[in-house]
Design a protein around this motif. Structure first.
Motif, short mmCIF file in Angstrom:
data_model
loop_
_atom_site.label_atom_id
_atom_site.label_comp_id
_atom_site.label_asym_id
_atom_site.label_seq_id
_atom_site.Cartn_x
_atom_site.Cartn_y
_atom_site.Cartn_z
N GLN A 1 0.85 -1.18 0.00
CA GLN A 1 0.00 0.00 0.00
C GLN A 1 0.89 1.24 0.00
O GLN A 1 1.88 1.31 0.75
CB GLN A 1 -0.90 0.03 1.23
CG GLN A 1 -2.00 -1.00 1.22
CD GLN A 1 -3.12 -0.67 0.25
OE1 GLN A 1 -3.26 0.48 -0.16
NE2 GLN A 1 -3.92 -1.67 -0.10
N ALA A 2 0.55 2.21 -0.82
CA ALA A 2 1.30 3.46 -0.89
C ALA A 2 0.82 4.42 0.19
O ALA A 2 -0.38 4.59 0.40
CB ALA A 2 1.14 4.11 -2.26
N SER A 3 1.77 5.03 0.88
CA SER A 3 1.47 5.93 1.99
C SER A 3 1.85 7.36 1.62
O SER A 3 2.96 7.61 1.13
CB SER A 3 2.25 5.47 3.23
OG SER A 3 1.85 6.15 4.39
N LEU A 4 0.93 8.28 1.83
CA LEU A 4 1.08 9.67 1.40
C LEU A 4 1.79 10.48 2.49
O LEU A 4 1.26 10.66 3.59
CB LEU A 4 -0.30 10.26 1.13
CG LEU A 4 -0.41 11.76 0.82
CD1 LEU A 4 0.36 12.10 -0.45
CD2 LEU A 4 -1.88 12.16 0.69
N GLY A 5 3.00 10.96 2.18
CA GLY A 5 3.78 11.63 3.21
C GLY A 5 4.36 12.97 2.81
O GLY A 5 4.39 13.32 1.62
N PHE A 6 4.80 13.69 3.84
CA PHE A 6 5.58 14.92 3.67
C PHE A 6 6.57 14.95 4.84
O PHE A 6 6.26 15.41 5.93
CB PHE A 6 4.68 16.14 3.66
CG PHE A 6 5.35 17.43 3.24
CD1 PHE A 6 6.69 17.46 2.87
CD2 PHE A 6 4.64 18.63 3.21
CE1 PHE A 6 7.30 18.65 2.47
CE2 PHE A 6 5.23 19.81 2.82
CZ PHE A 6 6.57 19.82 2.45
N HIS A 7 7.75 14.41 4.58
CA HIS A 7 8.78 14.25 5.59
C HIS A 7 9.38 15.62 5.95
O HIS A 7 9.63 16.44 5.07
CB HIS A 7 9.88 13.34 5.02
CG HIS A 7 10.83 12.77 6.01
ND1 HIS A 7 11.62 13.54 6.81
CD2 HIS A 7 11.13 11.48 6.32
CE1 HIS A 7 12.38 12.77 7.56
NE2 HIS A 7 12.09 11.51 7.29
#
Length: 273
Positions: free
Chosen positions: A58-64
């Motif tokens: 599953q792709a996880s939507l991030g902003f590190h």
């Protein structure tokens, strides 16, 4: 699916053919992946690369926080984040968080990091579905938990996983009381404090992670691909074995039950394998 890696950087495996082969091979060995991203603008490319491959990822939507460059860049990325969150029925969020290490603050000051994370959490709070968050907190866990309390993000609805946690015992206790989870990384076993935390956390709040790869890679041969697959499988298995030894109880069934508890209603495939 036997074991889930809750924090894997699949997009660091740059060759798309190798990426798909890796997914299929780890799936055959009973491994699933939550593929974290570090920028909203990179998320769609990851999703496209997964089209037609196994449901074991599953792709996880991030902003590190390491990728926050300026206020204007942050606002552009946040607009993309909110658009993807609304359009895709997205429930997997990460990697997000705060990092107060000096070199990170030189790039993205504390106020900017907090503003970015607050906007992300407010967007999540507005969802009509549960979300699963993988969160980076370096020298910043108390501020992160304060922000959760400030916006009243319900830990009974949204599952918050602290990734490679290395904060204080009080912070960990506060996180667990909010309904949070800890993803266990091999590095936890190398530090006295980490081992103490793994004994302290209730058994039903533990998940697995490798945080691999640590940088962008391109494999030179099928043998290198096989080594990467085996490293992933062995790492997860070794975490569960070490955790069982540390807690003096068999953790295999517990970890699998925890995975269903956290991901079951947003990732139905994990309950069928």
């Amino acid at each position: 699916m036997v074991l889930l890696d809750s924090h894997y950087h699949l997009d660091y495996l740059q060759d798309l053919t190798q990426r798909q082969a890796f997914i299929n091979q780890v799936h055959r060995q009973g491994i699933g992946l939550v593929a974290q991203t570090v920028l909203p603008s990179q998320f769609s490319a990851l999703v496209q690369s997964l089209a037609g491959v196994s449901s074991a990822v599953q792709a996880s939507l991030g902003f590190h926080p390491w990728w926050i460059q300026s206020e204007s860049q942050a606002q552009e990325e946040l607009a993309t984040f909110e658009d993807l969150l609304s359009r895709r029925h997205q429930s997997f969020i990460g990697e997000i968080g705060l990092d107060y290490a000096p070199k990170r603050l030189d790039q993205a000051p504390k106020d900017l990091q907090l503003a970015v994370l607050k906007q992300i959490l407010l967007a999540i709070k507005g969802l009509d579905r549960p979300a699963v968050l993988s969160v980076h907190t370096v020298r910043s866990t108390s501020d992160f938990l304060d922000l959760l309390d400030q916006i009243d993000l319900d830990g009974r609805v949204h599952r918050v996983i602290l990734h490679r946690f290395n904060g204080t015992s009080d912070e960990l206790t506060r996180h667990i009381r909010r309904g949070g989870y800890l993803s266990v990384h091999p590095s936890h076993f190398t530090r006295k404090k980490g081992r103490a935390y793994l004994r302290q956390v209730p058994a039903d709040r533990l998940l697995l992670e490798t945080d691999a790869p640590t940088e962008a890679i391109s494999l030179a041969s099928d043998q290198e691909l096989d080594r990467l697959v085996q490293a992933e499988v062995h790492s997860l298995e070794e975490i569960v074995t070490a955790l069982s030894d540390l807690r003096q109880t068999d953790m295999w069934a517990q970890i699998q039950a925890n995975q269903v508890q956290v991901y079951g209603d947003v990732w139905p495939a994990i309950e069928k394998e």
